[in-house]
Design a protein around this motif. Structure first.
Motif, mmCIF file in Angstrom:
data_model
loop_
_atom_site.group_PDB
_atom_site.id
_atom_site.type_symbol
_atom_site.label_atom_id
_atom_site.label_comp_id
_atom_site.label_asym_id
_atom_site.label_seq_id
_atom_site.Cartn_x
_atom_site.Cartn_y
_atom_site.Cartn_z
ATOM 1 N N ARG A 200 25.286 82.600 32.176
ATOM 2 C CA ARG A 200 26.058 82.646 33.328
ATOM 3 C C ARG A 200 27.043 81.263 33.421
ATOM 4 N NH1 ARG A 200 24.582 85.144 37.828
ATOM 5 N NH2 ARG A 200 22.665 86.293 37.880
ATOM 6 N N ARG A 201 26.558 80.393 32.412
ATOM 7 C CA ARG A 201 27.828 79.360 32.008
ATOM 8 C C ARG A 201 28.777 79.678 31.213
ATOM 9 N NH1 ARG A 201 23.554 74.088 30.944
ATOM 10 N NH2 ARG A 201 22.640 74.333 33.077
ATOM 11 N N ARG A 202 28.841 80.698 30.526
ATOM 12 C CA ARG A 202 29.855 81.303 29.636
ATOM 13 C C ARG A 202 30.744 82.216 30.312
ATOM 14 N NH1 ARG A 202 26.963 82.598 23.936
ATOM 15 N NH2 ARG A 202 25.661 80.721 23.683
#
Length: 568
Positions: A200-202
């Motif tokens: 989700r951070r990418r």
């Protein structure tokens, strides 16, 4: 000191105004305020036109827009190179003007006050920033945003998820990453993209089908059965989206159903299948890079392409300007709107009529290729699908390549019961840009020849009843005449001109046929009709007709050629 202070605040005010202007452009397109798109596009072009100015304001946003241009254009194009120079702070006003002129040339429907391609681009940019944003990226978007700006909304968009109930109950260590698959049908077979978000951070990145298979499954002998069922589930869905994935799904599905038919053990089969996946995905990505254009417009939607039969001729006027005559015809009897277009038009409230309106626009362009002097003509085609094609004409005075011309044809259904008939939904569009057609030489320094005007003769015995011939196919029975004008013939000592006119029929692999006529005249300008006997020709295929005039006094020669497709 007071003057310096004042100049400083003036510069600050201008910069803030420009910043506010870019925000207004963004607001209009984010709100999809279609009525203000043309105004916002003009503001954008003015902003880009000042890109080399040190006081342009909001340079960070400007650079981002310039990077979008480098994304949607080929590296070898001047507009791409100018954008890169401006990004690097090395560009000049000429580079900024290059970009503005390019945007004007990209206008796909020049006989309107809107630049639909620029409006489409700005809408895509702000839509991508809003829906596919990623702050750490130089463009502020993930790979989905890049593809959206390049190609627009995909024809089909889907998510691959686990359908097998047993796979859904596996521990969290076996996770299917978030993904989207976009398919652009009709653009090219390679035009499909799989986007994968590994965490989700990418951001979402253009990925391969292998990335949908967990790494802790790919090399495990103990979990090979889970791997095979996983691959069957995933590739079964991918195959429904595009044929590219069909062979992998067939191989895995058949192996699971009939394992004894496969000589390899399950683990060896799975490793071979993964290698096949990698090979196919690599080939697809390489092919996609070569075959897909940097960008593509969807302005035309599902309209069919109108390709008129067209011929153009240049003649010199007495005032030494060039007159351009354009003759064209469109046979609408074989044109049919697609079923999707009919259905979509009805959904939008348009009536499907049997009558057509053919709108024709002629637009000249300014020095930076901005459309100006837009002229529109409309022709009513009652019961359009059964109407015999007619020959239409348009004359352009004082033609010059410095003022390029765009011709636009659009085919519409008619508004029901409108008097006079008015155009409704558009279902066919055609555009031709005349930007390389030079004016004739008018300085009198050398012999000049007009273009060869092709005419159809009603009778082989007279030139009184001739009509322009716009078709590119001719047959032995076609009765053709040529009309041409020659200028600046020289006079001999008896104040006479002496010249020869010859025409040659030639085709690939065939012996040319030449016919010539000798003349003596009293004028430096020749206006001549010649009947052409096509029965002499014998070879199907491309046929070139070359007309040459030889001025025996000045020892000068001028030639023009016209091409046909000959069918016996």
């Amino acid at each position: 000191m007071m003057r310096i202070f004042s100049i400083f605040w003036i510069q600050m005010f201008l910069a803030l105004s420009i910043n506010a202007q870019e925000k207004e452009i963004a607001r209009i397109f984010k709100d999809e305020n279609i009525n203000l798109y043309a105004e916002a596009s003009t503001k954008y072009l003015n902003w880009i036109g000042d890109a080399a100015s040190p006081n342009v304001g909001d340079r960070e946003a400007l650079i981002r827009h310039l990077r979008w241009i480098t994304l949607i254009t080929s590296e070898e194009l001047p507009v791409n190179q100018s954008s890169r120079l401006l990004i690097a702070g090395q560009g000049t006003s000429l580079d900024a003007n290059q970009i503005v002129s390019w945007w004007h040339l990209e206008d796909p429907i020049p006989a309107t006050l809107n630049n639909e391609r620029l409006e489409e681009h700005l809408y895509r940019v702000y839509h991508a920033q809003r829906h596919y944003g990623f702050r750490k990226d130089s463009l502020g978007v993930d790979d989905r945003g890049r593809i959206f700006v390049r190609y627009g909304k995909p024809w089909r968009q889907d998510i691959i998820s686990l359908k097998n109930l047993q796979l859904k109950t596996l521990p969290l260590e076996f996770r299917l990453p978030r993904n989207e698959i976009w398919v652009y049908r009709g653009m090219h077979d390679d035009a499909h993209y799989l986007f994968v978000q590994l965490s989700r951070r990418r951001p979402y990145k253009v990925g391969t089908s292998e990335s949908l298979v967990p790494t802790n499954l790919r090399g495990s002998r103990r979990r090979v059965r889970i791997l095979l069922y996983w691959m069957e589930d995933i590739f079964g869905q991918l195959a429904m989206q595009h044929d590219h994935y069909g062979s992998i799904y067939d191989a895995v599905s058949n192996y699971i159903a009939l394992p004894t038919a496969e000589p390899y053990q399950p683990f060896h089969f799975s490793q071979r299948a993964i290698q096949d996946i990698r090979l196919r995905d690599d080939q697809h990505q390489l092919s996609r890079q070569k075959t897909l254009p940097p960008s593509q417009t969807q302005v035309y939607g599902n309209t069919i392409q109108l390709i008129p039969s067209l011929r153009m001729y240049r003649f010199l006027e007495n005032n030494e300007t060039t007159r351009l005559e354009i003759y064209w015809s469109i046979d609408v009897r074989d044109l049919r709107p697609s079923r999707y277009m009919r259905r979509r038009s009805k959904q939008l409230g348009y009536e499907i009529s049997s009558d057509y309106i053919l709108s024709v626009g002629l637009t000249s362009r300014s020095d930076n290729f901005e459309p100006e002097n837009i002229q529109i003509r409309r022709y009513h085609l009652p019961d359009g699908a059964s109407t015999d094609p007619q020959i239409y004409s348009w004359t352009v005075d004082n033609h010059s390549v410095a003022k390029p011309i765009s011709l636009q044809w659009s085919l519409h259904w008619t508004v029901p019961d409108s008097i006079p008939p008015q155009p409704d939904a558009t279902w066919g569009i055609g555009i031709i840009n005349l930007d390389t057609l030079d004016a004739l030489k008018s300085d009198g320094a050398s012999l000049e020849l007009s273009d060869i005007k092709i005419l159809s003769m009603d009778s082989p015995d007279t030139f009184d009843r001739v009509t322009p011939y716009v078709n590119h196919t001719i047959r032995p029975e076609t009765q053709l005449a040529l009309y041409f004008e020659a200028y600046f013939l020289r006079f001999d000592n008896l104040d006479k001109t002496n010249y020869t006119i010859e025409y040659t029929l030639s085709g690939k692999g065939s012996e040319p046929i030449t016919t010539s006529f000798d003349y003596q005249g009293d004028s430096a300008t020749v206006r001549e009709f010649i009947a052409i006997d096509l029965s002499q020709w014998y070879a199907d295929g491309p046929l070139s007709l070359t007309l040459t005039i030889i001025d025996h006094v000045a020892q000068q020669t001028a030639s023009r050629a016209v091409d046909f497709e000959y069918e016996r």
